[in-house]
Design a protein around this motif. Structure first.
Motif, PDB file in Angstrom:
ATOM      1  N   ARG A 250    -100.486 -68.304  -5.204  1.00 38.20           N
ATOM      2  CA  ARG A 250     -99.598 -67.494  -6.372  1.00 38.20           C
ATOM      3  C   ARG A 250     -98.384 -68.283  -6.448  1.00 38.20           C
ATOM      4  O   ARG A 250     -97.845 -68.764  -5.449  1.00 38.20           O
ATOM      5  CB  ARG A 250     -99.339 -66.266  -5.399  1.00 38.20           C
ATOM      6  CG  ARG A 250    -100.576 -65.195  -5.212  1.00 38.20           C
ATOM      7  CD  ARG A 250    -100.282 -63.899  -4.681  1.00 38.20           C
ATOM      8  NE  ARG A 250     -99.201 -63.409  -5.072  1.00 38.20           N
ATOM      9  CZ  ARG A 250     -98.122 -62.541  -4.495  1.00 38.20           C
ATOM     10  NH1 ARG A 250     -98.180 -62.545  -2.998  1.00 38.20           N
ATOM     11  NH2 ARG A 250     -97.234 -62.141  -5.088  1.00 38.20           N
ATOM     12  N   LEU A 251     -97.867 -68.518  -7.811  1.00 42.51           N
ATOM     13  CA  LEU A 251     -96.724 -69.256  -7.958  1.00 42.51           C
ATOM     14  C   LEU A 251     -95.777 -68.227  -8.771  1.00 42.51           C
ATOM     15  O   LEU A 251     -96.351 -67.686  -9.677  1.00 42.51           O
ATOM     16  CB  LEU A 251     -97.082 -70.433  -8.827  1.00 42.51           C
ATOM     17  CG  LEU A 251     -97.585 -71.440  -8.129  1.00 42.51           C
ATOM     18  CD1 LEU A 251     -98.216 -72.761  -8.927  1.00 42.51           C
ATOM     19  CD2 LEU A 251     -96.634 -72.348  -6.895  1.00 42.51           C
ATOM     20  N   VAL A 252     -94.384 -68.426  -8.832  1.00 44.76           N
ATOM     21  CA  VAL A 252     -93.487 -67.847  -9.565  1.00 44.76           C
ATOM     22  C   VAL A 252     -92.796 -69.023 -10.021  1.00 44.76           C
ATOM     23  O   VAL A 252     -91.942 -69.666  -9.269  1.00 44.76           O
ATOM     24  CB  VAL A 252     -92.685 -67.021  -8.595  1.00 44.76           C
ATOM     25  CG1 VAL A 252     -91.743 -66.097  -9.822  1.00 44.76           C
ATOM     26  CG2 VAL A 252     -93.394 -65.630  -8.148  1.00 44.76           C
ATOM     27  N   LEU A 253     -92.835 -68.999 -11.532  1.00 56.16           N
ATOM     28  CA  LEU A 253     -92.047 -70.356 -11.883  1.00 56.16           C
ATOM     29  C   LEU A 253     -90.871 -69.824 -12.605  1.00 56.16           C
ATOM     30  O   LEU A 253     -90.778 -68.743 -13.907  1.00 56.16           O
ATOM     31  CB  LEU A 253     -92.804 -71.171 -12.986  1.00 56.16           C
ATOM     32  CG  LEU A 253     -94.354 -71.528 -12.381  1.00 56.16           C
ATOM     33  CD1 LEU A 253     -95.178 -72.345 -13.550  1.00 56.16           C
ATOM     34  CD2 LEU A 253     -93.929 -72.417 -11.113  1.00 56.16           C
ATOM     35  N   VAL A 254     -89.610 -70.191 -12.520  1.00 56.95           N
ATOM     36  CA  VAL A 254     -88.495 -69.485 -12.704  1.00 56.95           C
ATOM     37  C   VAL A 254     -87.566 -70.579 -13.678  1.00 56.95           C
ATOM     38  O   VAL A 254     -87.593 -71.778 -13.114  1.00 56.95           O
ATOM     39  CB  VAL A 254     -87.284 -69.067 -11.665  1.00 56.95           C
ATOM     40  CG1 VAL A 254     -86.478 -68.574 -12.221  1.00 56.95           C
ATOM     41  CG2 VAL A 254     -88.387 -67.750 -11.109  1.00 56.95           C
ATOM     42  N   SER A 255     -87.438 -70.183 -14.795  1.00 54.09           N
ATOM     43  CA  SER A 255     -86.036 -71.200 -15.504  1.00 54.09           C
ATOM     44  C   SER A 255     -85.325 -70.225 -16.080  1.00 54.09           C
ATOM     45  O   SER A 255     -85.273 -69.064 -16.638  1.00 54.09           O
ATOM     46  CB  SER A 255     -86.946 -72.355 -16.427  1.00 54.09           C
ATOM     47  OG  SER A 255     -87.695 -71.752 -17.354  1.00 54.09           O
ATOM     48  N   ARG A 256     -84.190 -71.099 -16.902  1.00 53.05           N
ATOM     49  CA  ARG A 256     -83.366 -70.154 -17.747  1.00 53.05           C
ATOM     50  C   ARG A 256     -84.009 -69.431 -19.245  1.00 53.05           C
ATOM     51  O   ARG A 256     -83.928 -68.450 -19.335  1.00 53.05           O
ATOM     52  CB  ARG A 256     -82.174 -71.026 -18.229  1.00 53.05           C
ATOM     53  CG  ARG A 256     -81.028 -71.457 -17.024  1.00 53.05           C
ATOM     54  CD  ARG A 256     -80.189 -71.933 -17.598  1.00 53.05           C
ATOM     55  NE  ARG A 256     -78.998 -72.247 -16.605  1.00 53.05           N
ATOM     56  CZ  ARG A 256     -77.789 -73.009 -16.588  1.00 53.05           C
ATOM     57  NH1 ARG A 256     -77.234 -73.075 -17.994  1.00 53.05           N
ATOM     58  NH2 ARG A 256     -77.005 -73.028 -15.521  1.00 53.05           N
TER      59      ARG A 256
END
Length: 601
Positions: free
Chosen positions: A542-548
């Protein structure tokens, strides 16, 4: 002295109880002034320098288990942890040098762990005085360089403030112990500590150097104790107060500090520490609660003279994983002992004598005295003498069995070295499970035998051989008697000998694959690289990819498709991780636990 009237008299003992007649290795440089530094009379900090034309100071020294063996008696989760009291003492020493003798506050930032064969350089920095006269103080260590290796990274262990003045040390009570004091058995005092702090379960261990409490009393809500620095802690000379003694001053209060149901902990911050006199080895301490997680201490000398005060000492919970992480981040030795296979020897034609019941081919004797008598009566001197040091069976306590077995081995070694008739022979000492070759734990009573004979080997080359076997069948003694190895372990019939090998420099990190891993900057080039690495190498599901920009970032669709094709569940979110409120909202929106964070933004 026959015929002179001379008599044996007991040696005077007291004068020798507090004097040391051997050198502690690596305690101090020969002459700090030769390097342009000032001397400091301190067991750890041995040099001081004022920085250029600034009102700033640097104190330096070296710290190791060999140089400061009392550190070995402060064990947490099986690791030697230098107590916070030692950092406090060094900060106070630096403060006296800089004219700021009061430790207003010291917060422990990172544990100071020592390895058996490692030395760390110690630096205590003192900043310029501010308008209020206070100076910043910090305690750093750095692994000592080996030859031309690059210097290791410095670690800050404690940071705080020194002050020129503070609250005076209060006068001790006129009566000692105070009126109404109820005696507490010292063993009961430590049982309280163990019970409320869960020390045994948590892996804490106070060795003899840190058990300085000699008497204790309950006085209302406070506890009064009398302390004496144990001989095994070494000399107090040079210390403001010996760290083992200062740490022991806390022990009267730990039992009331760690209430049932609490998580316990280690000293985390010290406030309002003032020391009036230095070098004391006997103390009177009154300790009470500052609040539910902090102690206050009033300390006087054995004559009742005010000596020191600690306005507040706070504790915080500690976890084994924290210390292990700190240990991994430090520099490790580049070499280790590897046990490697060695070929069996050829059947020997040497004359062999066997002492005791070992099933070894050779001439048999009951013990060493019997062999010496046979040689005196004309028997040929053997070339190899084989014997086992059996675990003492009469003592029920494991520690007593270990001591009794070690004493038996010592007697054997001394008798062997004193024997004139057997001076050309070699003694093969057989132990069982005395040394850890793989992941096994050594047998407690046999391990000291291996260490003792190993020491004798270095002092008397060629006179001893060590053979350790696992009890899994009878070793092929014919293959062992002619080996030229000084130490051999027999494991499942294999012959193994110790060799110096290259150590594994680092261990790959482990990731809990049961939760999600958040990657900040996760839609950028570096974040995408880490995301793929987490899935491929660490099995993250499970991955949570965060960026602006989040889902609006270029290439997100292709990245998500690639990761999902590799078996991962992927969520992409738009969030500026510098915005605390938005980041908090993101965390609260997660389903399930968060196993880790890779900060690539």
């Amino acid at each position: 002295y026959a015929g002179t009237g001379a008599q044996r008299v007991p040696l005077p003992t007291y004068a020798f109880q507090h004097e040391w007649f051997w050198l502690a290795p690596g305690v101090r440089p020969a002459d700090a002034t030769a390097s342009g530094l000032g001397r400091v009379d301190h067991p750890v900090l041995t040099a001081v320098a004022r920085i250029g034309d600034r009102d700033e100071w640097l104190l330096t020294g070296r710290l190791s288990i060999d140089a400061q063996p009392w550190t070995r008696d402060h064990i947490v989760f099986g690791m030697v942890l230098v107590p916070g009291a030692a950092l406090v003492e060094m900060a106070l020493t630096a403060g006296r040098e800089a004219g700021c003798p009061v430790l207003d506050e010291l917060v422990i930032e990172s544990p100071l762990l020592l390895d058996e064969d490692a030395t760390v350089q110690v630096q205590v920095t003192v900043g310029a005085a501010g308008e209020d006269g206070r100076r910043e103080v910090a305690v750093f260590t750095r692994p000592e360089r080996v030859d031309d290796d690059e210097p290791g990274e410095a670690t800050c262990h404690g940071r705080g403030w020194l002050a020129p003045e503070g609250e005076p040390v209060t006068a001790p009570p006129g009566q000692w112990p105070p009126a109404g004091a109820e005696p507490i058995d010292v063993d009961e005092l430590y049982r309280r500590v163990n019970k409320h702090a869960h020390l045994t379960d948590a892996g804490f261990d106070y060795g003899p150097a840190f058990r300085a409490v000699r008497s204790a009393w309950q006085v209302g809500d406070d506890v009064c104790t009398e302390l004496e620095l144990p001989d095994v802690a070494g000399s107090a000379q040079g210390f403001g107060v010996h760290p083992a003694l200062l740490d022991s001053a806390l022990h009267g209060g730990l039992g009331m500090l760690y209430r049932p149901g609490s998580e316990g902990g280690l000293p985390f911050s010290w406030s309002g520490v003032r020391l009036e006199r230095t070098g004391s080895t006997r103390l009177r301490v009154r300790v009470g609660l500052a609040d539910e997680t902090a102690l206050r201490l009033e300390i006087s000398g054995e004559d009742g003279t005010p000596l020191a005060r600690v306005a507040r000492m706070d504790v915080r919970p500690v976890e084994q994983a924290q210390l292990e992480a700190a240990r991994r981040s430090g520099r490790r030795s580049l070499h280790q002992i590897d046990w490697v296979d060695v070929p069996a020897g050829t059947p020997t034609s040497a004359r062999v004598a066997v002492l005791g019941e070992l099933s070894v081919p050779g001439d048999r004797y009951a013990d060493l005295a019997g062999l010496e008598q046979a040689v005196a009566d004309g028997a040929a001197v053997p070339e190899v003498v084989v014997t086992a040091v059996e675990t003492a069976a009469e003592a029920g306590d494991p520690a007593e069995r270990a001591r009794a077995t070690a004493l038996s081995a010592l007697t054997l070694v001394q008798r062997w070295l004193d024997s004139e008739s057997l001076g050309e022979a070699r003694l093969m000492v057989v132990t069982r499970n005395a040394v850890a070759v793989r992941d096994e734990a050594p047998e407690l009573a046999q391990a000291p035998v291996w260490g003792l004979v190993h020491s004798a080997q270095t002092e008397h080359p060629g006179r001893f051989t060590l053979i350790d076997y696992d009890g899994g069948g009878v070793p092929d003694w014919g293959a062992l008697l002619d080996l030229e190895e000084p130490q051999v372990a027999v494991r499942e019939g294999r012959l193994l000998a110790p060799r110096l090998g290259r150590a594994v420099v680092g261990e790959p990190p482990t990731v809990d694959t049961g939760g999600a891993v958040l990657v900040t900057g996760g839609t950028g080039g570096l974040g995408a690289l880490f995301a793929r690495h987490l899935v491929e190498r660490h099995g993250v599901k499970r991955l949570v990819l965060v960026s602006r920009r989040g889902p609006a970032a270029a290439g997100v669709g292709e990245l998500v498709a690639d990761l999902e094709a590799r078996g991962a569940e992927v969520r992409v979110a738009a969030c500026d991780v510098a915005d605390r409120h938005r980041l908090t909202a993101l965390f609260e929106s997660l389903e399930g636990p968060l196993s880790g964070v890779v900060h690539a933004a």
